[in-house]
Scaffold this motif. Structure first.
Motif, short mmCIF file in Angstrom:
data_model
loop_
_atom_site.label_atom_id
_atom_site.label_comp_id
_atom_site.label_asym_id
_atom_site.label_seq_id
_atom_site.Cartn_x
_atom_site.Cartn_y
_atom_site.Cartn_z
N LEU A 1 -0.38 -15.96 -6.79
CA LEU A 1 -0.64 -14.76 -6.58
C LEU A 1 0.37 -13.98 -6.19
CD1 LEU A 1 -3.85 -15.31 -4.08
CD2 LEU A 1 -3.77 -14.56 -6.53
N TYR A 2 0.58 -12.52 -6.54
CA TYR A 2 1.79 -11.91 -6.28
C TYR A 2 1.07 -10.50 -5.61
CZ TYR A 2 4.62 -14.70 -9.30
OH TYR A 2 5.29 -15.73 -9.97
N ALA A 3 1.82 -10.08 -4.76
CA ALA A 3 1.41 -8.65 -4.10
C ALA A 3 2.23 -7.87 -4.56
CB ALA A 3 1.69 -8.96 -2.47
N VAL A 4 1.64 -6.51 -4.81
CA VAL A 4 2.46 -5.43 -5.26
C VAL A 4 2.20 -4.22 -4.14
CG1 VAL A 4 3.01 -3.69 -7.29
CG2 VAL A 4 2.20 -5.92 -7.80
N TYR A 5 3.39 -4.03 -3.56
CA TYR A 5 3.16 -3.09 -2.43
C TYR A 5 3.57 -1.57 -3.18
CZ TYR A 5 3.70 -7.43 0.08
OH TYR A 5 3.35 -8.83 0.46
N LEU A 6 2.46 -0.87 -2.60
CA LEU A 6 2.73 0.62 -3.21
C LEU A 6 2.73 1.75 -2.04
CD1 LEU A 6 -0.49 0.29 -5.78
CD2 LEU A 6 2.19 -0.13 -6.15
N ASP A 7 3.36 2.82 -2.21
CA ASP A 7 3.32 3.73 -1.40
C ASP A 7 2.01 4.93 -1.38
OD1 ASP A 7 3.31 5.67 -3.39
OD2 ASP A 7 5.60 5.92 -3.07
N GLY A 8 2.04 5.65 -0.51
CA GLY A 8 0.70 6.50 -0.60
C GLY A 8 0.12 7.00 -1.73
N VAL A 9 1.20 7.34 -2.66
CA VAL A 9 0.46 8.03 -4.09
C VAL A 9 0.44 6.87 -5.05
CG1 VAL A 9 1.31 10.28 -3.43
CG2 VAL A 9 2.82 8.58 -4.60
N GLY A 10 0.83 5.72 -4.62
CA GLY A 10 0.65 4.48 -5.69
C GLY A 10 1.80 4.28 -6.36
N HIS A 11 2.86 4.37 -6.14
CA HIS A 11 4.28 4.07 -6.71
C HIS A 11 4.80 2.82 -6.18
CE1 HIS A 11 5.14 8.64 -7.22
NE2 HIS A 11 4.90 8.10 -8.46
N LYS A 12 5.15 2.09 -6.96
CA LYS A 12 5.63 0.52 -6.63
C LYS A 12 6.64 0.55 -5.54
CE LYS A 12 7.23 -3.86 -8.36
NZ LYS A 12 7.57 -4.41 -9.29
N ILE A 13 6.60 -0.17 -4.39
CA ILE A 13 7.82 -0.07 -3.56
C ILE A 13 8.41 -1.66 -3.98
CG2 ILE A 13 8.51 -0.85 -1.06
CD1 ILE A 13 5.96 0.82 -0.18
N CYS A 14 7.83 -2.47 -4.10
CA CYS A 14 8.25 -3.87 -4.63
C CYS A 14 7.07 -4.83 -4.79
CB CYS A 14 9.38 -4.37 -3.32
SG CYS A 14 8.50 -4.78 -1.96
N SER A 15 7.43 -6.24 -5.14
CA SER A 15 6.55 -7.13 -5.44
C SER A 15 6.89 -8.57 -4.67
CB SER A 15 6.11 -7.26 -6.88
OG SER A 15 7.05 -7.48 -7.56
N GLU A 16 6.18 -9.39 -4.49
CA GLU A 16 6.62 -10.76 -4.13
C GLU A 16 5.74 -11.66 -4.39
OE1 GLU A 16 7.54 -10.84 -0.11
OE2 GLU A 16 5.46 -10.39 0.45
N TYR A 17 6.04 -13.01 -4.86
CA TYR A 17 5.20 -14.29 -4.90
C TYR A 17 4.55 -14.72 -3.49
CZ TYR A 17 4.05 -19.05 -5.96
OH TYR A 17 3.08 -20.13 -6.14
N LEU A 18 3.39 -14.85 -3.35
CA LEU A 18 2.80 -14.93 -1.96
C LEU A 18 2.67 -16.61 -1.64
CD1 LEU A 18 -0.08 -12.59 -2.33
CD2 LEU A 18 2.11 -12.29 -1.03
N GLY A 19 3.09 -17.50 -2.67
CA GLY A 19 3.17 -18.78 -2.35
C GLY A 19 1.53 -19.33 -2.40
N GLU A 20 1.40 -20.75 -1.84
CA GLU A 20 0.01 -21.13 -1.88
C GLU A 20 -0.38 -21.50 -0.63
OE1 GLU A 20 0.81 -25.13 -3.85
OE2 GLU A 20 1.66 -24.11 -5.62
N THR A 21 0.25 -21.38 0.48
CA THR A 21 -0.35 -21.50 1.75
C THR A 21 -1.18 -19.94 2.24
OG1 THR A 21 0.71 -23.21 2.20
CG2 THR A 21 -0.17 -22.29 4.16
N ALA A 22 -2.51 -19.73 2.48
CA ALA A 22 -2.77 -18.49 3.08
C ALA A 22 -2.00 -17.32 2.16
CB ALA A 22 -2.78 -18.34 4.34
N PRO A 23 -2.34 -17.26 0.86
CA PRO A 23 -1.61 -16.00 0.02
C PRO A 23 -2.21 -14.52 0.56
CG PRO A 23 -3.20 -17.34 -1.29
CD PRO A 23 -2.89 -18.21 -0.17
N PHE A 24 -3.54 -14.60 0.93
CA PHE A 24 -4.17 -13.41 1.05
C PHE A 24 -3.65 -12.75 2.39
CE2 PHE A 24 -7.09 -14.91 -1.83
CZ PHE A 24 -7.26 -13.82 -2.87
N GLY A 25 -3.43 -13.83 3.39
CA GLY A 25 -2.81 -13.24 4.64
C GLY A 25 -1.36 -12.91 4.55
N ALA A 26 -0.84 -13.61 3.69
CA ALA A 26 0.81 -13.11 3.35
C ALA A 26 0.60 -11.84 2.89
CB ALA A 26 1.33 -14.40 2.43
#
Length: 250
Positions: A118-143
């Motif tokens: 799993l990877y998270a893609v963080y977006l601003d209020g209009v949907g532009h990408k801020i950055c992305s990161e690998y979430l790892g295997e331990t509690a990825p949704f919480g991360a």
């Protein structure tokens, strides 16, 4: 090897290798992520045959298969080409406001990263990408929720990268985790744009599953209609309930 190819091979093996940012290194990482054997050698052959990075993505599936790539590997490069034309190559500056843009973003993660998961893609209020990161295997949704707070994001896209070509309906356990995460995101006032899973050729979208009843589709079939407001929390809870009911009937 002729003089032109010898010069090109020397360039690839020279100073540019140290930057980790040239066509050969990027293509090698993509091929490695696809599971291609001897990815650097294959990358060199492709660049020599098609004259550069853009030439590889402009090649037809038949031409790529003639170079030894499998049908699935060739299809990946053919599918990514439209994504590159839509702005992924220039930093993904376009707003992720429709399914096609979200799938393109997922394809970019698929191509750039060798890790499955799993990877998270963080977006601003209009949907532009801020950055992305690998979430790892331990509690990825919480991360992902923690990361959204850290980057002060307003929107969040979660992407699952797979390499085994087995994209399907969301697993019940993962759907339950995602349901719990949407509750937390609601409290934090962070919008979940979608949960997408892709293997480069197909994708599964929770948003699509909620809105259409089925979430799986091939990459070229991704829609470009603007996202409508979706109650992910209720939708995913219905999805989980239906999945549990189906499981109990087996």
């Amino acid at each position: 090897m002729n003089g032109r190819n010898s010069k090109k091979r020397a360039l690839y093996d020279g100073d540019f290798r140290a930057t980790g940012d040239n066509d050969l290194d990027i293509l090698e990482r993509m091929l490695d992520g696809l599971g291609v054997g001897k990815p650097r050698d294959v990358a060199v052959r492709l660049l020599e045959r098609f004259g550069g990075f853009s030439g590889v993505f402009a090649a037809t599936e038949a031409e790529l298969e003639d170079m030894g790539l499998s049908a699935r590997e060739s299809a990946f490069f053919a599918f990514v080409n439209p994504a590159l034309k839509r702005g992924i190559a220039d930093g993904e500056s376009a707003s992720i406001a429709d399914e096609r843009a979200a799938v393109n973003c997922a394809l970019a993660l698929f191509g750039r990263n060798s890790k499955t998961g799993l990877y998270a893609v963080y977006l601003d209020g209009v949907g532009h990408k801020i950055c992305s990161e690998y979430l790892g295997e331990t509690a990825p949704f919480g991360a992902a929720a923690v990361g959204a707070c850290r980057y002060k994001t307003k929107k969040l896209l979660i992407v699952s990268v797979k390499r085994d070509g087995d994209v399907g309906e969301l697993e019940l356990s993962r759907a339950a985790e995602l349901s719990d995460t949407t509750r937390l995101l609601d409290i934090l006032e962070i919008e979940l744009v979608d949960f997408l899973e892709t293997d480069g050729a197909e994708f599964f979208s929770v948003r699509r599953a909620i809105e259409r009843g089925t979430g799986k589709a091939s990459v070229p079939d991704a829609g470009d209609a603007p996202f409508e407001e979706t109650d992910f929390r209720s939708g995913i809870e219905r999805y989980v309930s239906a999945a549990r009911a189906a499981k109990s009937r087996r």
